[in-house]
Design a protein around this motif. Structure first.
Motif, PDB file in Angstrom:
ATOM      1  N   TRP A 197      10.138   6.982  -2.194  1.00  0.00           N
ATOM      2  CA  TRP A 197       9.655   5.938  -2.982  1.00  0.00           C
ATOM      3  C   TRP A 197      10.787   4.825  -2.825  1.00  0.00           C
ATOM      4  N   GLY A 198      11.953   5.362  -2.859  1.00  0.00           N
ATOM      5  CA  GLY A 198      13.034   4.376  -2.711  1.00  0.00           C
ATOM      6  C   GLY A 198      13.487   3.842  -1.411  1.00  0.00           C
ATOM      7  N   PHE A 199      13.275   4.451  -0.394  1.00  0.00           N
ATOM      8  CA  PHE A 199      13.412   4.042   1.086  1.00  0.00           C
ATOM      9  C   PHE A 199      12.182   3.119   1.337  1.00  0.00           C
ATOM     10  N   THR A 200      11.145   3.263   0.616  1.00  0.00           N
ATOM     11  CA  THR A 200       9.819   2.778   1.074  1.00  0.00           C
ATOM     12  C   THR A 200      10.128   1.123   0.437  1.00  0.00           C
ATOM     13  N   THR A 201      10.569   1.307  -0.799  1.00  0.00           N
ATOM     14  CA  THR A 201      10.782   0.077  -1.393  1.00  0.00           C
ATOM     15  C   THR A 201      11.945  -0.860  -0.913  1.00  0.00           C
ATOM     16  N   LEU A 202      12.874  -0.185  -0.195  1.00  0.00           N
ATOM     17  CA  LEU A 202      13.802  -0.946   0.536  1.00  0.00           C
ATOM     18  C   LEU A 202      13.577  -1.341   1.593  1.00  0.00           C
ATOM     19  N   GLY A 203      12.564  -0.762   2.311  1.00  0.00           N
ATOM     20  CA  GLY A 203      11.957  -1.199   3.537  1.00  0.00           C
ATOM     21  C   GLY A 203      11.225  -2.623   3.204  1.00  0.00           C
ATOM     22  N   LEU A 204      10.354  -2.675   2.233  1.00  0.00           N
ATOM     23  CA  LEU A 204       9.429  -3.543   1.790  1.00  0.00           C
ATOM     24  C   LEU A 204      10.461  -4.897   1.264  1.00  0.00           C
ATOM     25  N   ILE A 205      11.413  -4.632   0.784  1.00  0.00           N
ATOM     26  CA  ILE A 205      12.371  -5.589   0.359  1.00  0.00           C
ATOM     27  C   ILE A 205      12.742  -6.302   1.656  1.00  0.00           C
ATOM     28  N   CYS A 206      13.347  -5.457   2.477  1.00  0.00           N
ATOM     29  CA  CYS A 206      13.938  -6.098   3.782  1.00  0.00           C
ATOM     30  C   CYS A 206      12.695  -7.052   4.399  1.00  0.00           C
ATOM     31  N   PHE A 207      11.579  -6.306   4.693  1.00  0.00           N
ATOM     32  CA  PHE A 207      10.508  -7.166   5.278  1.00  0.00           C
ATOM     33  C   PHE A 207      10.256  -8.514   4.672  1.00  0.00           C
ATOM     34  N   CYS A 239       0.697  -1.210   0.076  1.00  0.00           N
ATOM     35  CA  CYS A 239       0.040  -0.132  -0.169  1.00  0.00           C
ATOM     36  C   CYS A 239       0.922   1.322   0.243  1.00  0.00           C
ATOM     37  N   ARG A 240       1.935   1.297   0.919  1.00  0.00           N
ATOM     38  CA  ARG A 240       2.833   2.410   0.777  1.00  0.00           C
ATOM     39  C   ARG A 240       3.524   2.608  -0.579  1.00  0.00           C
ATOM     40  N   GLU A 241       3.680   1.456  -1.336  1.00  0.00           N
ATOM     41  CA  GLU A 241       4.371   1.691  -2.689  1.00  0.00           C
ATOM     42  C   GLU A 241       3.172   2.329  -3.700  1.00  0.00           C
ATOM     43  N   ALA A 242       1.880   1.873  -3.436  1.00  0.00           N
ATOM     44  CA  ALA A 242       0.851   2.584  -4.240  1.00  0.00           C
ATOM     45  C   ALA A 242       0.878   3.840  -3.972  1.00  0.00           C
ATOM     46  N   THR A 243       1.098   4.329  -2.826  1.00  0.00           N
ATOM     47  CA  THR A 243       0.744   5.657  -2.415  1.00  0.00           C
ATOM     48  C   THR A 243       1.999   6.653  -2.998  1.00  0.00           C
TER      49      THR A 243
END
Length: 108
Positions: free
Chosen positions: A88-98, A1-5
């Motif tokens: 967006w980059g840091f959100t993507t990094l967080g998603l990958i880590c999760f 959802c954060r990615e979509a935002t």
């Protein structure tokens, strides 16, 4: 959802898309419950208080570091668009880590 935002903020415009962005943001905020539930699934009950303390401290530290980094970018002539891309980059990094670096929950 954060990615979509982030994608909606970066690549769309208009009231309808911004309303949709608000919905995705609300869903992402609700997903914080999943984040906390995950943490409680991987630690033992006696460590819940310590885990909660570390998670909340990490959350607030991340907000402070993000604000400081954003202020540095703006002070050096960066644009809001650049800030959105960094977010967006840091959100993507967080998603990958999760998704890939954390152990699966095991406690029943």
């Amino acid at each position: 959802c954060r990615e979509a935002t982030r994608v909606l903020l970066l690549f769309t415009g208009g009231v309808a898309f911004m309303a949709l962005m608000q919905v995705t943001y609300a869903a992402a905020t609700c997903a914080n419950t999943v984040y906390y539930a995950y943490a409680y699934m991987v630690v033992e009950p006696p460590r819940f208080q310590t885990t909660t303390s570390f998670m909340r401290a990490s959350y607030h530290l991340g907000n402070v570091l993000g604000a400081v980094m954003g202020q540095i970018v703006v002070d050096n002539g960066g644009s809001l668009t650049l800030l959105f891309y960094l977010s967006w980059g840091f959100t993507t990094l967080g998603l990958i880590c999760f998704l890939f670096l954390l152990p699966p929950p095991t406690r029943q």
